[in-house]
Design an enzyme around this catalytic site. Structure first.
Site, PDB file in Angstrom:
ATOM      1  N   TYR A  38      90.811  53.887  64.403  1.00 29.05           N
ATOM      2  CA  TYR A  38      92.036  54.551  63.944  1.00 29.05           C
ATOM      3  C   TYR A  38      91.891  56.068  64.120  1.00 29.05           C
ATOM      4  O   TYR A  38      92.777  56.737  64.658  1.00 29.05           O
ATOM      5  CB  TYR A  38      92.285  54.185  62.487  1.00 29.05           C
ATOM      6  CG  TYR A  38      93.527  54.804  61.892  1.00 29.05           C
ATOM      7  CD1 TYR A  38      94.748  54.134  61.943  1.00 29.05           C
ATOM      8  CD2 TYR A  38      93.483  56.050  61.282  1.00 29.05           C
ATOM      9  CE1 TYR A  38      95.887  54.692  61.402  1.00 29.05           C
ATOM     10  CE2 TYR A  38      94.622  56.620  60.745  1.00 29.05           C
ATOM     11  CZ  TYR A  38      95.814  55.941  60.797  1.00 29.05           C
ATOM     12  OH  TYR A  38      96.942  56.498  60.268  1.00 29.05           O
ATOM     13  N   ASP A  39      90.751  56.600  63.662  1.00 33.35           N
ATOM     14  CA  ASP A  39      90.529  58.046  63.751  1.00 33.35           C
ATOM     15  C   ASP A  39      90.553  58.522  65.202  1.00 33.35           C
ATOM     16  O   ASP A  39      91.045  59.611  65.509  1.00 33.35           O
ATOM     17  CB  ASP A  39      89.173  58.423  63.131  1.00 33.35           C
ATOM     18  CG  ASP A  39      89.178  58.194  61.630  1.00 33.35           C
ATOM     19  OD1 ASP A  39      90.288  58.061  61.061  1.00 33.35           O
ATOM     20  OD2 ASP A  39      88.087  58.131  61.036  1.00 33.35           O
ATOM     21  N   GLU A 115     111.678  40.160  40.064  1.00 32.95           N
ATOM     22  CA  GLU A 115     110.624  41.000  40.641  1.00 32.95           C
ATOM     23  C   GLU A 115     109.917  41.800  39.559  1.00 32.95           C
ATOM     24  O   GLU A 115     110.420  41.923  38.444  1.00 32.95           O
ATOM     25  CB  GLU A 115     111.210  41.930  41.713  1.00 32.95           C
ATOM     26  CG  GLU A 115     112.479  42.618  41.312  1.00 32.95           C
ATOM     27  CD  GLU A 115     113.261  43.166  42.512  1.00 32.95           C
ATOM     28  OE1 GLU A 115     113.646  44.336  42.432  1.00 32.95           O
ATOM     29  OE2 GLU A 115     113.468  42.441  43.499  1.00 32.95           O
ATOM     30  N   LYS A 117     108.658  44.957  37.395  1.00 29.69           N
ATOM     31  CA  LYS A 117     109.199  46.287  37.118  1.00 29.69           C
ATOM     32  C   LYS A 117     108.046  47.275  37.249  1.00 29.69           C
ATOM     33  O   LYS A 117     107.189  47.358  36.369  1.00 29.69           O
ATOM     34  CB  LYS A 117     109.821  46.358  35.724  1.00 29.69           C
ATOM     35  CG  LYS A 117     110.465  47.714  35.476  1.00 29.69           C
ATOM     36  CD  LYS A 117     111.308  47.726  34.228  1.00 29.69           C
ATOM     37  CE  LYS A 117     112.147  48.991  34.133  1.00 29.69           C
ATOM     38  NZ  LYS A 117     111.355  50.228  34.163  1.00 29.69           N
ATOM     39  N   LYS A 292     117.823  40.117  38.582  1.00 34.68           N
ATOM     40  CA  LYS A 292     119.056  40.568  39.244  1.00 34.68           C
ATOM     41  C   LYS A 292     119.817  39.341  39.735  1.00 34.68           C
ATOM     42  O   LYS A 292     119.205  38.465  40.371  1.00 34.68           O
ATOM     43  CB  LYS A 292     118.716  41.445  40.460  1.00 34.68           C
ATOM     44  CG  LYS A 292     117.913  42.689  40.116  1.00 34.68           C
ATOM     45  CD  LYS A 292     117.413  43.417  41.355  1.00 34.68           C
ATOM     46  CE  LYS A 292     116.583  44.628  40.909  1.00 34.68           C
ATOM     47  NZ  LYS A 292     115.967  45.335  42.034  1.00 34.68           N
ATOM     48  N   CYS A 414     108.290  76.906   4.746  1.00 38.93           N
ATOM     49  CA  CYS A 414     107.982  76.660   6.156  1.00 38.93           C
ATOM     50  C   CYS A 414     106.558  77.144   6.438  1.00 38.93           C
ATOM     51  O   CYS A 414     106.256  78.315   6.204  1.00 38.93           O
ATOM     52  CB  CYS A 414     108.976  77.392   7.065  1.00 38.93           C
ATOM     53  SG  CYS A 414     108.474  77.392   8.803  1.00 38.93           S
ATOM     54  N   CYS A 417     106.702  80.337   9.080  1.00 36.05           N
ATOM     55  CA  CYS A 417     107.229  81.680   8.815  1.00 36.05           C
ATOM     56  C   CYS A 417     107.370  81.990   7.327  1.00 36.05           C
ATOM     57  O   CYS A 417     107.725  83.096   6.960  1.00 36.05           O
ATOM     58  CB  CYS A 417     108.578  81.874   9.512  1.00 36.05           C
ATOM     59  SG  CYS A 417     109.917  80.931   8.764  1.00 36.05           S
ATOM     60  N   CYS A 432     113.441  74.315   8.063  1.00 38.25           N
ATOM     61  CA  CYS A 432     113.117  75.698   7.770  1.00 38.25           C
ATOM     62  C   CYS A 432     114.419  76.480   7.860  1.00 38.25           C
ATOM     63  O   CYS A 432     115.190  76.307   8.802  1.00 38.25           O
ATOM     64  CB  CYS A 432     112.126  76.221   8.804  1.00 38.25           C
ATOM     65  SG  CYS A 432     112.059  78.011   8.884  1.00 38.25           S
TER      66      CYS A 432
END
Ligand code: IVH
Length: 629
Positions: A38-39, A115, A117, A292, A414, A417, A432
């Site tokens: 292949y290469d 099928e 998922k 489906k 809170c 703050c 808050c």
């Protein structure tokens, strides 16, 4: 330079042969030649193409290695919307689906295509005259992101369809994912290189597909499976979903081996159980199966409800659960000031990731489940959903444990703050009262504003916003547009390059469609879909800010609660100041944001007002029920 005919033919022969080996290896999982062969073919083609650049074609396998990096993903409007599926979790829900289908069709037994998922990411591939030309993510179902360069690197996806006379247009719908074995190998590599590990194959696939540099994607072993089609031109007439899948397979697109056709509820449930048994040994992760209606004519007859087809359903596997210990209960302050209790858990592996935190939602939830610090709890996680504490095991509870009370635990203050924290009569959550004075709320507001689906200011993430707010550099949201290179580059963990990238992202966000801007404001109860509706209806920000409750409720899907949230938002003087600062031109000291009018509103104003259009005849791609954009 003209290319000798002989060379042209050789290049074409090499392309065909390499594509053939890609198909055998990546689609059929049955290679015929050793990698070395292949290469050799690949290198020969590369050499020819570099000698004769005129030979290069976009479908050449040499183009899969990853081209130029992009700065942003362009947006793509799907030719046909990408819808979602409704879910069934219990057998009764699957039975109800079959019953609805039978009743609507007036039949005793219905044939279904079944099928797996796939647990990956939805993608749409466009082929023109057999050539791959574009790939886009699902996005909001109508518009997604152009990830063509990245998808080109996925070897299982043919760059050219196998057909004598391919369709002139074919939108293929399917899922990009990472095979389990490839995921394991990738993580081993990441570990060896000291890079961060991916939590599960789905996250690895998502992270790889959303790379701006396709060369990185090219190094990630992504796969693809087709499960349907979108817009088409000149395809053979097909009677069933099964035949359509066979057609896709004949074009050399990968489709799941595990697909099948069954009849009636018994057939559906037998398939569900069978795939459930096979699940651990499947090469990819799945989170359920999909049913489906097989006949495409019957599918059309059934049509759609809102954004999901009536002819299909996803039957999910139960979410996975595990036992662990609640080590503490902390609170988080959200964008709207909601104070949410969060269970800090002894780390536990469930549903493919290690879970260390789980939301407890609010006091009512804690009371209902009676969750306490020190409890052993069952934790559930499914897909992308935030982990959840299902129940406590009181039999394992320490003797001295006390019920948990959120407001008492924070002493009605809170924790961020110090403003008063209250719980209003008609609300489940504690809040808050500090508004944008509260740094936690300011941080969350900025993060939301900058998020991908809002202003899409890449680089303005968690850690940076934290630094900007904590250091006092950004006291009000519009001040993010005043940041400069020197200030940014001086911050911890910030190089000049990332500082410049952020400034570029801020600059780009200055021109923004109205709908995105409305969404970015973070008005309570105004999500993406509502923001779009508002933009389309009002056309300009000014018109929206001047609307009263009645005008607002004239927008489809806007009821009294949403209208009230919008009115409250614009009534707040702080919010009006922020808007003014954002939209004022830069020369006058503003952020200089320019809102692009919603195209739909413009078109409506100019040409369509007061007219009614009647469509006659049939539209091949739309049924009566199908939602229009
Ligand atoms: S069909 C009109 N089939 O599930 C319905 N979807 O909620 C189109 N998915 O976004 C979807 N496997 O990403 C279909 N075999 C399959 C699927 C599948 C996974 C995903 C898909 C979609 C979501 C639907």
């Amino acid at each position: 330079m003209t290319v000798p005919e002989q060379v042209r033919q050789r290049a074409q022969a090499l392309r065909t042969e390499i594509a053939h080996h890609d198909y055998l290896y990546y689609v059929l999982d049955a290679p015929e030649v050793p990698d070395s062969e292949y290469d050799r073919l690949f290198r020969e083609l590369q050499t020819l193409e570099s000698e004769y650049p005129a030979l290069m074609t976009p479908d050449s396998p040499t183009q899969r290695v990853g081209g130029q990096a992009a700065r942003v993903f362009a947006s793509v409007t799907h030719r046909q919307p990408m819808l979602s599926l409704s879910n069934a979790f219990e057998e009764e829900e699957a039975a109800a689906f079959d019953r609805r289908v039978r009743e609507a069709l007036g039949m005793d037994h219905v044939e279904y295509a079944v099928e797996p998922k796939f647990d990956g990411l939805a993608i749409s591939l466009v082929y023109e005259n057999g050539f791959f030309v574009q790939a886009a993510t699902r996005g909001d179902g109508y518009t997604g992101e152009d990830v063509t360069a990245n998808v080109r690197t996925i070897r299982a996806i043919p760059m050219r369809l196998e057909a004598q006379s391919p369709p002139s247009l074919l939108e293929v719908r399917g899922e990009v994912l990472m095979l389990k074995r490839d995921f394991e190998r990738l993580n081993q590599q990441q570990e060896a290189n000291g890079d961060k590990l991916f939590a599960n194959p789905r996250n690895a696939a998502a992270g790889s597909l959303r790379q701006l540099d396709p060369k990185i994607t090219a190094k990630r072993p992504l796969s693809f499976f087709a499960y349907g089609i979108g817009a088409t031109e000149n395809i053979p007439s097909l009677a069933t979903h099964g035949a359509m899948m066979d057609f896709l397979a004949s074009l050399h697109l990968p489709v799941a081996k595990e697909r099948g056709v069954v009849t009636g509820l018994e057939g559906l449930l037998a398939y569900y159980r069978n795939i459930g048994v096979q699940r651990p040994s499947l090469p990819y992760d799945i989170d359920g199966v999909v049913y489906k209606v097989n006949s495409l004519r019957q599918q059309q007859e059934l049509g759609f409800v809102s954004r999901a087809p009536r002819f299909a359903v996803a039957h999910k596997f139960p979410a996975q659960e595990a036992l662990t210990l609640v080590e503490a209960i902390d609170v988080q302050v959200g964008r709207t000031g909601a104070i949410t209790p969060v269970a800090r858990l002894k780390p536990v592996f469930v549903g493919g990731v290690t879970v260390t935190n789980a939301t407890l939602h609010n006091q009512d939830e804690i009371d209902r489940k009676d969750i306490r610090v020190g409890d052993t709890v069952s934790v559930r996680r499914a897909g992308d959903v935030i982990p959840e504490v299902v129940r406590a095991l009181p039999e394992r509870r320490p003797a001295d444990s006390q019920p948990y009370n959120l407001l008492a635990a924070i002493q009605h203050v809170c924790p961020v703050c110090g403003s008063h924290a209250v719980r209003l009569d008609d609300e489940a959550v504690a809040r808050c009262t500090g508004g944008l004075y509260c740094p936690a709320q300011r941080k969350q507001a900025i993060l939301h504003f900058a998020s991908r689906r809002a202003m899409d200011i890449e680089g303005l993430g968690d850690k940076l916003v934290e630094q900007l707010v904590d250091s006092g550099l950004v006291k009000r949201l519009p001040e993010i547009y005043r940041l400069d290179l020197v200030t940014l580059a001086g911050l911890e963990r910030m190089g000049e390059k990332s500082a410049q990238n952020l400034l570029d992202a801020l600059e780009r966000s200055r021109n923004i469609p109205l709908a995105r801007f409305i969404y970015a404001l973070g008005i309570r109860n105004v999500g993406e879909a509502t923001a779009k509706d508002l933009a389309r209806h009002f056309g300009t920000l000014e018109a929206l800010t001047q609307a009263d409750a009645e005008n607002l409720q004239a927008v489809p899907d806007v009821g009294p609660i949403v209208a009230e949230s919008i009115l409250q938002f614009f009534a707040e003087s702080h919010n009006r100041d922020v808007l003014e600062m954002l939209c004022k031109p830069q020369q006058e000291g503003g952020a200089g944001i320019v809102l692009e009018r919603s195209p739909a509103a413009e078109a409506t104003e100019q040409t369509l007002v007061g007219k009614t259009f009647v469509l006659t005849g049939t539209l091949p791609t739309l049924s009566r029920e199908q939602p229009r954009k």
